[in-house]
Design an enzyme around this catalytic site. Sequence first.
Site, PDB file in Angstrom:
ATOM      1  N   ASN A  86       0.852  -1.190   0.000  1.00  7.38           N
ATOM      2  CA  ASN A  86       0.000   0.000   0.000  1.00  7.38           C
ATOM      3  C   ASN A  86       0.892   1.245   0.000  1.00  7.38           C
ATOM      4  O   ASN A  86       1.724   1.412   0.916  1.00  7.38           O
ATOM      5  CB  ASN A  86      -0.891  -0.052   1.251  1.00  7.38           C
TER       6      ASN A  86
ATOM      7  N   THR B 210      -6.871   6.011  10.251  1.00  8.92           N
ATOM      8  CA  THR B 210      -6.790   4.987   9.210  1.00  8.92           C
ATOM      9  C   THR B 210      -8.020   4.109   9.377  1.00  8.92           C
ATOM     10  O   THR B 210      -8.784   4.290  10.335  1.00  8.92           O
ATOM     11  CB  THR B 210      -5.472   4.174   9.335  1.00  8.92           C
ATOM     12  N   THR B 211      -8.235   3.167   8.461  1.00 11.91           N
ATOM     13  CA  THR B 211      -9.427   2.311   8.561  1.00 11.91           C
ATOM     14  C   THR B 211      -9.408   1.601   9.911  1.00 11.91           C
ATOM     15  O   THR B 211      -8.433   0.939  10.253  1.00 11.91           O
ATOM     16  CB  THR B 211      -9.417   1.277   7.415  1.00 11.91           C
TER      17      THR B 211
ATOM     18  N   ARG C 143       3.329  18.746   2.344  1.00 16.68           N
ATOM     19  CA  ARG C 143       3.978  19.988   1.913  1.00 16.68           C
ATOM     20  C   ARG C 143       3.384  20.534   0.614  1.00 16.68           C
ATOM     21  O   ARG C 143       3.935  21.432   0.010  1.00 16.68           O
ATOM     22  CB  ARG C 143       5.482  19.739   1.719  1.00 16.68           C
TER      23      ARG C 143
ATOM     24  N   HIS D 279      -3.469  -4.855   7.643  1.00 19.89           N
ATOM     25  CA  HIS D 279      -3.604  -3.776   8.613  1.00 19.89           C
ATOM     26  C   HIS D 279      -2.688  -4.021   9.807  1.00 19.89           C
ATOM     27  O   HIS D 279      -2.900  -4.940  10.573  1.00 19.89           O
ATOM     28  CB  HIS D 279      -5.050  -3.588   9.104  1.00 19.89           C
TER      29      HIS D 279
ATOM     30  N   HIS E  22      -5.817   3.454  -1.531  1.00 21.68           N
ATOM     31  CA  HIS E  22      -7.165   3.737  -1.039  1.00 21.68           C
ATOM     32  C   HIS E  22      -7.509   5.154  -1.488  1.00 21.68           C
ATOM     33  O   HIS E  22      -6.861   6.106  -1.053  1.00 21.68           O
ATOM     34  CB  HIS E  22      -7.159   3.627   0.496  1.00 21.68           C
TER      35      HIS E  22
ATOM     36  N   HIS F 188       0.833   6.232   1.904  1.00 26.37           N
ATOM     37  CA  HIS F 188       1.553   7.195   2.747  1.00 26.37           C
ATOM     38  C   HIS F 188       2.694   7.902   2.031  1.00 26.37           C
ATOM     39  O   HIS F 188       3.242   8.875   2.564  1.00 26.37           O
ATOM     40  CB  HIS F 188       1.998   6.538   4.048  1.00 26.37           C
TER      41      HIS F 188
ATOM     42  N   ARG G 297      -9.672   7.909  -0.877  1.00 24.07           N
ATOM     43  CA  ARG G 297     -10.628   8.306   0.158  1.00 24.07           C
ATOM     44  C   ARG G 297     -11.482   9.454  -0.337  1.00 24.07           C
ATOM     45  O   ARG G 297     -11.051  10.243  -1.185  1.00 24.07           O
ATOM     46  CB  ARG G 297      -9.881   8.723   1.434  1.00 24.07           C
TER      47      ARG G 297
ATOM     48  N   GLU H  52      -8.736   0.115  -3.039  1.00 17.52           N
ATOM     49  CA  GLU H  52      -9.556   0.079  -1.822  1.00 17.52           C
ATOM     50  C   GLU H  52     -10.529   1.232  -1.875  1.00 17.52           C
ATOM     51  O   GLU H  52     -10.121   2.369  -2.153  1.00 17.52           O
ATOM     52  CB  GLU H  52      -8.673   0.312  -0.601  1.00 17.52           C
TER      53      GLU H  52
ATOM     54  N   ARG I 184      -7.330  12.637   1.099  1.00 13.92           N
ATOM     55  CA  ARG I 184      -6.250  13.094   1.985  1.00 13.92           C
ATOM     56  C   ARG I 184      -4.873  12.593   1.547  1.00 13.92           C
ATOM     57  O   ARG I 184      -3.864  13.155   1.905  1.00 13.92           O
ATOM     58  CB  ARG I 184      -6.516  12.703   3.433  1.00 13.92           C
ATOM     59  N   HIS I 185      -4.832  11.488   0.810  1.00 17.00           N
ATOM     60  CA  HIS I 185      -3.521  11.065   0.288  1.00 17.00           C
ATOM     61  C   HIS I 185      -3.589  10.860  -1.227  1.00 17.00           C
ATOM     62  O   HIS I 185      -3.195  11.742  -1.980  1.00 17.00           O
ATOM     63  CB  HIS I 185      -2.915   9.883   1.055  1.00 17.00           C
TER      64      HIS I 185
ATOM     65  N   GLU J  40     -10.745  -9.762   2.995  1.00 19.11           N
ATOM     66  CA  GLU J  40      -9.466  -9.358   3.576  1.00 19.11           C
ATOM     67  C   GLU J  40      -9.671  -9.330   5.072  1.00 19.11           C
ATOM     68  O   GLU J  40     -10.475  -8.544   5.587  1.00 19.11           O
ATOM     69  CB  GLU J  40      -9.016  -7.984   3.064  1.00 19.11           C
TER      70      GLU J  40
HETATM   71  N1  PXP Z   1      -5.737  -3.224   4.327  1.00 14.67           N
HETATM   72  C1  PXP Z   1      -6.654  -2.245   4.490  1.00 14.67           C
HETATM   73  C2  PXP Z   1      -8.071  -2.540   4.153  1.00 14.67           C
HETATM   74  C3  PXP Z   1      -6.272  -0.969   4.946  1.00 14.67           C
HETATM   75  O1  PXP Z   1      -7.187  -0.011   5.084  1.00 14.67           O
HETATM   76  C4  PXP Z   1      -4.911  -0.726   5.228  1.00 14.67           C
HETATM   77  C5  PXP Z   1      -4.486   0.629   5.697  1.00 14.67           C
HETATM   78  O2  PXP Z   1      -4.541   1.530   4.679  1.00 14.67           O
HETATM   79  C6  PXP Z   1      -3.999  -1.769   5.023  1.00 14.67           C
HETATM   80  C7  PXP Z   1      -4.434  -3.016   4.597  1.00 14.67           C
HETATM   81  C8  PXP Z   1      -2.525  -1.594   5.246  1.00 14.67           C
HETATM   82  O3  PXP Z   1      -2.300  -1.344   6.585  1.00 14.67           O
HETATM   83  P1  PXP Z   1      -0.866  -0.882   7.079  1.00 14.67           P
HETATM   84  O4  PXP Z   1      -0.591   0.430   6.415  1.00 14.67           O
HETATM   85  O5  PXP Z   1      -1.037  -0.782   8.562  1.00 14.67           O
HETATM   86  O6  PXP Z   1       0.117  -1.922   6.654  1.00 14.67           O
END
Ligand code: PXP
Length: 243
Positions: free
Chosen positions: A7, A100-101, A18, A192, A43, A10, A45, A70, A49-50, A152
Amino acid sequence: MTRLLINIDHVATLRNARQERYPDPVRAAHECELAGADGIVFHLREDRRHISDRDVAALKESVKGKLDFELSMAPGIMSICERTQPHLATLVPERREEITTEGGLDVLQQVDDVERAIERLHTSGIPQVALFLDPVPEQILAARRIGADAIELHTGEFANAGTPDEAHAQLTRLARAARLAHEEGLLVHAGHGLDYDNYPLFREHVPHIAEVSIGFAILARSLFTGLRTAVADMRRLVQPIRE
Ligand code: PXP
């Protein structure tokens, strides 16, 4: 074999902090793939935000492996997902104020809406739809009934466990849920809070994991090691398991 999907949200979080054009999540996705990732997760959103709409289009163009989009069931986001045609769409709950989720989708509370969303995504041509769920048998059985291809499993409670006993209790729940989903013919994904320390324990106890989605731990490590090394370190951990 467990697939490792990374993922890259971030990277965009850092860029947006910035309001710059870098670091570029698309470049990060490329580096992850070069270092052995099987695919990329993002994801989109509602508050953007990202990841931005532009990132989505660029990721679709450039990612070579599996692309996992996502999303919540918000109509505007669903439309973008349909147009993007990822290999996998993972439905997640979304609240604006969360960092976060925070938990799995409550399928039982909104069974008709989730069923319609799965059908809409399939009809648009997306081959796989997953539901992000807590390891609760009733949720898994409902996911099966309404046509999900995969679940998942939300590993957050395991990752955040305060004591070894609690971590083991969560692993037991996750293992039971994974077995049930597998018996029901669902593919089992997980994610997650998985990191370099907790993943080996997870791998040892939870069977049938076809795919993991990991973001924060890899990107955090990459600040010190570079992204390719951080991905390769995780790649070594995410290896074949008993099916
Ligand atoms: N799976 C889902 C559904 C998520 O929402 C996230 C967080 O964005 C992740 C996996 C990945 O989680 P992490 O960033 O904590 O590894």
